[in-house]
Design a protein around this motif. Structure first.
Motif, PDB file in Angstrom:
ATOM      1  N   ASN A  83     -46.543  11.799  25.497  1.00  0.00           N
ATOM      2  CA  ASN A  83     -45.511  12.247  24.579  1.00  0.00           C
ATOM      3  C   ASN A  83     -44.710  13.345  25.269  1.00  0.00           C
ATOM      4  N   ILE A  84     -43.401  13.121  25.459  1.00  0.00           N
ATOM      5  CA  ILE A  84     -42.542  14.057  26.184  1.00  0.00           C
ATOM      6  C   ILE A  84     -41.441  14.546  25.245  1.00  0.00           C
ATOM      7  N   PRO A  85     -41.465  15.812  24.817  1.00  0.00           N
ATOM      8  CA  PRO A  85     -40.448  16.344  23.903  1.00  0.00           C
ATOM      9  C   PRO A  85     -39.424  17.232  24.622  1.00  0.00           C
ATOM     10  N   TYR A  86     -38.190  17.156  24.154  1.00  0.00           N
ATOM     11  CA  TYR A  86     -37.132  18.079  24.581  1.00  0.00           C
ATOM     12  C   TYR A  86     -36.561  18.710  23.320  1.00  0.00           C
ATOM     13  N   ILE A  87     -36.463  20.059  23.302  1.00  0.00           N
ATOM     14  CA  ILE A  87     -36.127  20.771  22.067  1.00  0.00           C
ATOM     15  C   ILE A  87     -34.828  21.550  22.220  1.00  0.00           C
ATOM     16  N   LYS A  88     -33.946  21.409  21.249  1.00  0.00           N
ATOM     17  CA  LYS A  88     -32.746  22.238  21.132  1.00  0.00           C
ATOM     18  C   LYS A  88     -32.911  23.083  19.876  1.00  0.00           C
ATOM     19  N   SER A  89     -33.127  24.386  20.042  1.00  0.00           N
ATOM     20  CA  SER A  89     -33.446  25.254  18.914  1.00  0.00           C
ATOM     21  C   SER A  89     -32.396  26.347  18.753  1.00  0.00           C
ATOM     22  N   THR A  90     -32.198  26.748  17.490  1.00  0.00           N
ATOM     23  CA  THR A  90     -31.207  27.779  17.145  1.00  0.00           C
ATOM     24  C   THR A  90     -31.781  28.707  16.096  1.00  0.00           C
ATOM     25  N   TYR A  91     -31.636  30.011  16.327  1.00  0.00           N
ATOM     26  CA  TYR A  91     -31.888  31.011  15.293  1.00  0.00           C
ATOM     27  C   TYR A  91     -30.609  31.812  15.082  1.00  0.00           C
ATOM     28  N   GLY A  92     -30.247  32.016  13.819  1.00  0.00           N
ATOM     29  CA  GLY A  92     -29.056  32.796  13.527  1.00  0.00           C
ATOM     30  C   GLY A  92     -29.215  33.623  12.271  1.00  0.00           C
ATOM     31  N   ASP A  93     -28.481  34.725  12.195  1.00  0.00           N
ATOM     32  CA  ASP A  93     -28.355  35.517  10.978  1.00  0.00           C
ATOM     33  C   ASP A  93     -27.006  36.217  11.015  1.00  0.00           C
ATOM     34  N   ASP A  94     -26.815  37.228  10.190  1.00  0.00           N
ATOM     35  CA  ASP A  94     -25.508  37.886  10.098  1.00  0.00           C
ATOM     36  C   ASP A  94     -25.071  38.540  11.410  1.00  0.00           C
ATOM     37  N   SER A  95     -26.005  38.869  12.272  1.00  0.00           N
ATOM     38  CA  SER A  95     -25.655  39.584  13.503  1.00  0.00           C
ATOM     39  C   SER A  95     -26.126  38.906  14.780  1.00  0.00           C
ATOM     40  N   THR A  96     -26.839  37.770  14.674  1.00  0.00           N
ATOM     41  CA  THR A  96     -27.456  37.143  15.843  1.00  0.00           C
ATOM     42  C   THR A  96     -27.254  35.636  15.815  1.00  0.00           C
ATOM     43  N   LEU A  97     -27.032  35.058  16.985  1.00  0.00           N
ATOM     44  CA  LEU A  97     -27.048  33.606  17.124  1.00  0.00           C
ATOM     45  C   LEU A  97     -27.629  33.292  18.503  1.00  0.00           C
ATOM     46  N   ASP A  98     -28.870  32.787  18.516  1.00  0.00           N
ATOM     47  CA  ASP A  98     -29.568  32.480  19.762  1.00  0.00           C
ATOM     48  C   ASP A  98     -29.815  30.983  19.856  1.00  0.00           C
ATOM     49  N   ASN A  99     -29.597  30.424  21.047  1.00  0.00           N
ATOM     50  CA  ASN A  99     -29.837  29.007  21.301  1.00  0.00           C
ATOM     51  C   ASN A  99     -30.739  28.855  22.519  1.00  0.00           C
TER      52      ASN A  99
END
Length: 275
Positions: A83-99
């Protein structure tokens, strides 16, 4: 920290194709199952299962692209699985957006036929190694960044009263251990599939996952991946068989109950290809 008790969906997600296709391949046969899953959460559940929104309008989401494969090693008695996974993840709030986009925990192991039970059921087992393909140096993190191993026992079969060729069900129990201080995880999984027509199928499943690791966490500025949590989730999929060697499935999932973990939902699309 802005968010507490967020566990990434990759740590919870059982390989879809593995859950729905437990049969071992015959000599020379190969099974492939590519999939894409989308998960979204903006809600926490604390140690008493009380829910609350992420602070500062925060949210987390990911897309997990996976390729599952299985091929025979010894007739239909022992198969190599991966099983080989590739992940595109995002965290965001009023002051932050991380990818963050990277490979996740690759799984490689074997699956074996143990015993036929009655006329229509089979007992099978699998042993896999978990190999982290990331370093947790860029957030949002995608996992514990620890090697591990997982043992599963699976009973699968058909009910005669529902039509031997029209239904399929299974019950699975698994134990996963992450090494060097990582948590233990216990999984109980059950599913039922029914053929609506010659081509259309409906499949439902329920999964319970218990993780124990009070002294272990993975931390970053916005997210803490905790190892001590409980979760109950359900999934509903619909499938269409274009041919005996190709089928396409789509559906959705939702958490029903959570403790010390984020509360999420999402959708998934996957295919089963027999070569």
């Amino acid at each position: 920290m802005k968010i507490k008790f967020l566990i990434l969906f990759l740590l919870l997600n059982t390989c879809i194709c593995y859950s729905q296709n437990p049969w071992l391949q015959g000599k020379g046969d190969v099974l492939l199952s590519p999939s894409v899953t989308h998960y979204y959460t903006d809600t926490n559940s604390d140690n008493s299962s009380n829910k609350s929104d992420f602070s500062n309008n925060g949210f987390y989401e990911n897309y997990v692209y996976k390729l599952y494969f299985s091929t025979s090693l010894i007739s239909n008695k022992l198969s190599l699985i991966g099983n080989i996974p590739y992940i595109k993840s995002t965290y965001g709030d009023d002051s932050t957006l991380d990818n963050n986009n990277e490979l996740g925990d690759v799984e490689l192991g074997v699956k074996m036929h143990l015993k036929k039970i009655g006329e229509y059921h089979y007992l099978m087992g699998s042993l896999t190694t978990i190999i982290p393909m990331y370093s947790n140096d860029v957030g949002p993190f995608v996992g514990f960044d620890k090697f591990g191993t997982e043992l599963k026992v699976n009973i699968s079969g058909n009910s005669k009263w529902m039509g031997i060729n029209d239904n399929f069900h299974q019950l699975e129990f698994g134990i996963k251990k992450f090494f060097d201080g990582g948590p233990y995880q216990f999984k109980l999984y059950g599913s039922q599939a029914y053929r609506l027509t010659d081509k259309f199928l409906v499949m439902g499943d329920v999964e319970v996952l218990l993780s124990r690791g009070d002294d272990f966490t993975v931390s970053q500025e916005d997210v803490r991946i905790t190892a001590d949590f409980d979760i109950l989730k359900t999934t509903l999929n619909f499938g269409y068989e274009f041919s005996p060697n190709f089928a396409l499935y789509a559906g959705g999932f939702s958490d029903l109950w959570n403790r010390n973990i984020s509360v999420g939902k999402g959708w998934q699309i996957f295919s089963v290809i027999k070569l």
